[in-house]
Design a protein around this motif. Structure first.
Motif, short mmCIF file in Angstrom:
data_model
loop_
_atom_site.label_atom_id
_atom_site.label_comp_id
_atom_site.label_asym_id
_atom_site.label_seq_id
_atom_site.Cartn_x
_atom_site.Cartn_y
_atom_site.Cartn_z
N SER A 139 9.20 6.36 4.00
CA SER A 139 9.77 5.27 3.20
C SER A 139 10.47 4.30 4.14
N TYR A 140 10.88 3.17 3.60
CA TYR A 140 11.42 2.11 4.44
C TYR A 140 12.62 2.58 5.26
N GLY A 141 12.62 2.15 6.53
CA GLY A 141 13.77 2.37 7.39
C GLY A 141 14.02 3.80 7.80
N MET A 142 13.07 4.71 7.55
CA MET A 142 13.28 6.13 7.88
C MET A 142 12.25 6.58 8.89
N LYS A 143 12.66 7.45 9.77
CA LYS A 143 11.71 8.11 10.64
C LYS A 143 11.00 9.19 9.83
N ALA A 144 9.69 9.16 9.81
CA ALA A 144 8.94 10.11 8.97
C ALA A 144 7.69 10.54 9.72
N LEU A 230 -5.26 2.65 15.32
CA LEU A 230 -4.07 1.87 15.00
C LEU A 230 -3.43 2.41 13.73
N LEU A 231 -2.10 2.36 13.70
CA LEU A 231 -1.34 2.69 12.50
C LEU A 231 -0.52 1.46 12.11
N HIS A 232 -0.90 0.86 10.99
CA HIS A 232 -0.20 -0.33 10.52
C HIS A 232 1.14 0.06 9.91
N PRO A 233 2.10 -0.89 9.88
CA PRO A 233 3.42 -0.58 9.32
C PRO A 233 3.30 -0.05 7.90
N VAL A 234 4.27 0.79 7.51
CA VAL A 234 4.22 1.40 6.20
C VAL A 234 4.37 0.38 5.09
N THR A 257 -7.37 5.12 3.72
CA THR A 257 -6.29 4.15 3.84
C THR A 257 -5.22 4.68 4.80
N ASN A 258 -4.26 3.81 5.12
CA ASN A 258 -3.21 4.23 6.06
C ASN A 258 -2.06 4.94 5.37
N GLN A 259 -2.12 5.08 4.04
CA GLN A 259 -1.14 5.86 3.30
C GLN A 259 -1.75 6.27 1.96
N LYS A 260 -1.18 7.29 1.36
CA LYS A 260 -1.75 7.81 0.12
C LYS A 260 -1.57 6.83 -1.02
N ILE A 261 -2.54 6.86 -1.94
CA ILE A 261 -2.54 5.95 -3.09
C ILE A 261 -2.81 6.76 -4.34
N GLY A 306 -2.04 -6.64 -3.76
CA GLY A 306 -0.95 -6.12 -4.57
C GLY A 306 -1.01 -4.63 -4.79
N LEU A 307 -2.11 -3.99 -4.35
CA LEU A 307 -2.23 -2.54 -4.50
C LEU A 307 -1.09 -1.86 -3.73
N HIS A 308 -0.39 -0.93 -4.41
CA HIS A 308 0.76 -0.26 -3.81
C HIS A 308 0.40 1.16 -3.40
N GLY A 309 0.92 1.57 -2.26
CA GLY A 309 0.76 2.94 -1.79
C GLY A 309 1.96 3.78 -2.17
N LEU A 310 1.82 5.08 -2.05
CA LEU A 310 2.91 5.99 -2.42
C LEU A 310 4.07 5.94 -1.43
N ASN A 311 3.86 5.30 -0.27
CA ASN A 311 4.94 5.13 0.69
C ASN A 311 5.61 3.77 0.57
N GLY A 312 5.21 2.97 -0.42
CA GLY A 312 5.85 1.68 -0.64
C GLY A 312 5.11 0.50 -0.05
N GLY A 313 3.98 0.74 0.64
CA GLY A 313 3.23 -0.37 1.21
C GLY A 313 2.49 -1.17 0.14
#
Length: 725
Positions: A139-144, A230-234, A257-261, A306-313
């Motif tokens: 999630s935003y601003g966290m090391k994960a 490459l890993l794009h920002p969350v 994708t680069n994060q779960k949806i 506008g598609l949102h990922g489960l990590n907030g992207g």
């Protein structure tokens, strides 16, 4: 004469050179080299015509080429210059081969050859790719944690990967790697701690050393590999890849994708053209999109921004991608893979389904009875199977004889369409044969495409029940269900030894008794494997290995054998203090005969195990007795045990019952609410009504209430990045 000898030798040697120079040279213009498919015909094309016309388009097992390791298969000359070898089974994966052309290709022609040893291989162990995704908990601003997925073309030994792998993030080596998995696998997940989720795009570089072991003892990663991803920002959702995969003969789209949806969210943003009903399933960061896709067609996949990922992207731009669906791979299957019994004198049909196959070969083998145990124990896994994987062949000729060989042609086959064909065994066997058969279907040209099945053709139906010391066999006619009296039944071992022989009685039942002592005193190979049955000219068998019914879910130990068996029961299992409890018992000898005038003891034990009641009773002419026990009004509540014992204090049976003090409900209470929705500062009313079950309203009674508020999570499709509580 000695003066002319050198001249004569020079003349003869010159003549030899002239005649040798006149021989036509044969070269290879097409040959296997490098990496070839596991399932393909291997071509050898020569520079001149070699095969006579009468040898063209005929399958032969002549040794035109010697392979190392040896390969079984057939050769065919498609033209006078083009020779093809079709293996009987897929080539081994990640294997090096060599081939030597034999003189037989010349068909006796006087031609000069100088063929080198040909070297080729199937696809070696390679890394197919790597992808990087944010874990579900970023999630935003966290090391994960970040998840790297390393994909190989063959299964590798997971525990050895850490000794051959180095990972770099933006040029800096990552040391805190957690490799997930055990055994062997094609896909290996590697977890590491993320640096800055909302930062810049991160580049990961993976270096693999040669020598990484695979699932095959003879194959390792032969060349070092280096991969970059490459890993794009969350904060961004990126569609990394969309591919087509074939699962169980059906095509599906796999989007990474680069994060779960969430599949529900993706459905509202996704459009597939041409339109077709779809199902979406997520497997980590991979979405499987299933639908009635037509092989060979063009499919467009569009996703709105506008598609949102489960990590907030969020997907920043509209996405569109075109895919051309490939044709289905040829396949040949039995419709019923599990069953292997056919009723004799029935229809004797086997249904086959195939795709993109114009003709196939049918081979029918009879398995000899004296080879039955060996065939089933050593090779039946190649035949009795429920999956559709390729097998590497069984030499059935070692167990029986080939009875029938034919080719079935499917004219006007529509591409990528499932075809059904019925194979009738009655025509081939003419109802005069019975027993066990192995049926093999093989693609005529792609001979490695094959499937096999065991079929037992008989009217004898067999059921067996086994205990440690006895096996009971029931034999009935499949056509009429009548018991088969006089059938000869044999119990055979894994080494095909006859352990016991019996004949069914008038009820179609045969018993093999006192087996424990016989098997313990016999050789190590005396382990029951199968049962065979002969009735007139009919024959059938049942295999313990493939017909056993798993009974571990049930209590099947049976009763301990005693001289007297007792059944004890009360009129109910719950009493109040002051009640009268009634108990009855029925006793029988082990052979179910009635023991009259048998003295026994009836006891009741209290909740603490103390003896509450001890009575001497005698059974009546029906082998039973009754007991009435008045319970004290001050009896201790709890769980009691009643039991019947012999005069020698041997426990025959026991049951438990309870003595409890309880009062039934007399008042009915209803609680409601004046509103389902409320906001901060609102007043909530909870109307309460009470009444007697059999009487007037319950008024002027005191009551106590407790109210507990519990948080409930709320998730909105309009704000998928937030979890409301």
């Amino acid at each position: 004469m000695s003066k002319h000898l050198p001249v004569l030798l020079i003349i003869l040697f010159s003549s030899f050179l002239v005649f040798s120079g006149c021989q036509e040279s044969v070269q290879l213009t097409t040959q296997p080299s490098g990496a070839i498919s596991q399932m393909q015909a291997i071509p050898f094309e020569f520079s001149v015509d070699l095969a006579p016309k009468d040898q063209l388009n005929k399958w032969t097992e002549s040794s035109f080429v010697r392979f190392t390791p040896p390969l079984s298969g057939k050769f065919i000359w498609e033209t006078p210059r083009l020779l093809k070898f079709t293996p009987d089974m897929p080539l081994e994966p990640a294997r090096h081969y060599s081939a030597v052309i034999q003189k037989a290709v010349l068909f006796g022609k006087k031609k000069r050859t100088d063929f080198d040893t040909l070297k080729f291989n199937t696809q070696l162990i390679e890394v197919e790719g790597v992808s990087a995704t944010w874990s579900e908990y970023s999630s935003y601003g966290m090391k994960a944690p970040i998840e790297l997925t390393l994909v190989f073309n063959q299964e590798i030994v997971v525990r050895e990967l850490k000794n051959y792998l180095k990972v770099y993030c933006n040029g800096e080596e990552v040391t805190d790697l957690n490799i997930y998995g055990y055994g062997t696998d094609k896909e290996v997940r590697i977890y590491l701690e993320g640096k800055d989720n909302a930062g810049e795009t991160q580049q990961f570089q993976l270096q693999l050393k040669a020598g990484l072991p695979s699932q095959y003892e003879y194959a390792t990663l032969e060349k070092p590999a280096e991969l970059t991803t490459l890993l794009h920002p969350v904060a961004e959702v990126k569609i990394q890849t969309i591919n087509v995969e074939i699962r169980d003969g059906h095509q599906l789209l796999v989007m990474e994708t680069n994060q779960k949806i969430s599949p529900k969210i993706l459905r509202s943003y996704l459009k597939v053209s041409p339109e077709t009903p779809i199902q979406i399933e997520n497997y980590g960061n991979k979405m499987h999109i299933k639908g009635a896709f037509k092989p060979g067609s063009l499919v467009n996949v569009s996703i709105r921004k506008g598609l949102h990922g489960l990590n907030g992207g969020e997907l920043k731009e509209d996405f569109s991608y075109n895919l051309t669906l490939p044709d289905l791979e040829p396949f040949l299957r039995f419709t019923d893979q599990k069953g292997y019994y056919l009723m004799r004198n029935g229809f004797e049909n086997l249904n086959v389904k195939c795709v993109n196959i114009k003709s196939f070969e049918v081979r029918l083998y009879e398995i000899y009875e004296n080879n039955l145990s060996h065939f089933i124990s050593e090779n039946s896994d190649q035949f009795i199977r429920t999956d559709y994987s390729y097998d590497y062949g069984v030499d059935i000729d070692n167990y029986g004889r080939l009875m029938f060989l034919d080719s079935i042609h499917l004219p006007n086959v529509e591409k990528n369409t499932l075809q059904n064909r019925t194979i009738n065994l009655q025509k081939q066997l003419r109802s005069k044969y019975k027993g066990l058969y192995a049926i093999e279907l093989r693609h005529n040209s792609d001979r490695w495409e094959r499937i096999s099945k065991v079929v037992s053709l008989s009217d004898i139906g067999l059921i067996s029940k086994q205990s440690p010391d006895e096996i009971i066999v029931y034999a009935n006619a499949l056509s009429s269900a009548r018991p088969l009296a006089g059938a000869r039944v044999q119990l055979r071992s894994v080494t095909n030894q006859v352990l016991a022989t019996a004949t069914t009685n008038g009820q179609g039942i045969a018993r093999f008794q006192h087996l424990k002592e016989k098997l313990q005193s016999g050789p190590d190979g005396w382990v029951p494997s199968l049962i065979t049955a002969h009735y007139g000219d009919d024959f059938n068998y049942i295999s313990f290995r493939h017909s056993e019914v798993y009974n571990g879910r049930w209590e099947n130990d049976g009763k301990e054998k005693k001289q007297i068996d007792a059944f004890l029961y009360p009129d109910r299992d719950l009493f109040r203090p002051g009640d009268t409890a009634h108990f009855a018992a029925i006793l029988r000898n082990w052979d179910l005969s009635t023991p009259p005038d048998l003295p026994v003891r009836f006891q009741i034990l209290g909740p603490s195990g103390d003896l509450v009641l001890d009575l001497k009773k005698t059974t009546n002419s029906q082998g039973s007795f009754e007991v009435q026990v008045p319970l004290s009004s001050g009896a201790t509540t709890g769980r009691y045990r009643a039991q019947v014992l012999s005069t020698s204090k041997e426990l025959l049976n026991s049951i438990s019952f309870n003595i409890e003090t309880f009062v039934p409900d007399k008042i009915k209470v209803s609680l409601g609410s004046d509103s389902k929705d409320a906001g901060p500062g609102d007043t909530l009313l909870f109307p309460l009504a009470a009444s007697y079950y059999f009487g007037a309203d319950c008024s002027s009674h005191s009551y106590e209430y407790r109210i507990r508020f519990q948080n409930q999570s709320f998730y909105s499709l309009n704000y998928p990045r937030f979890n409301f509580q």
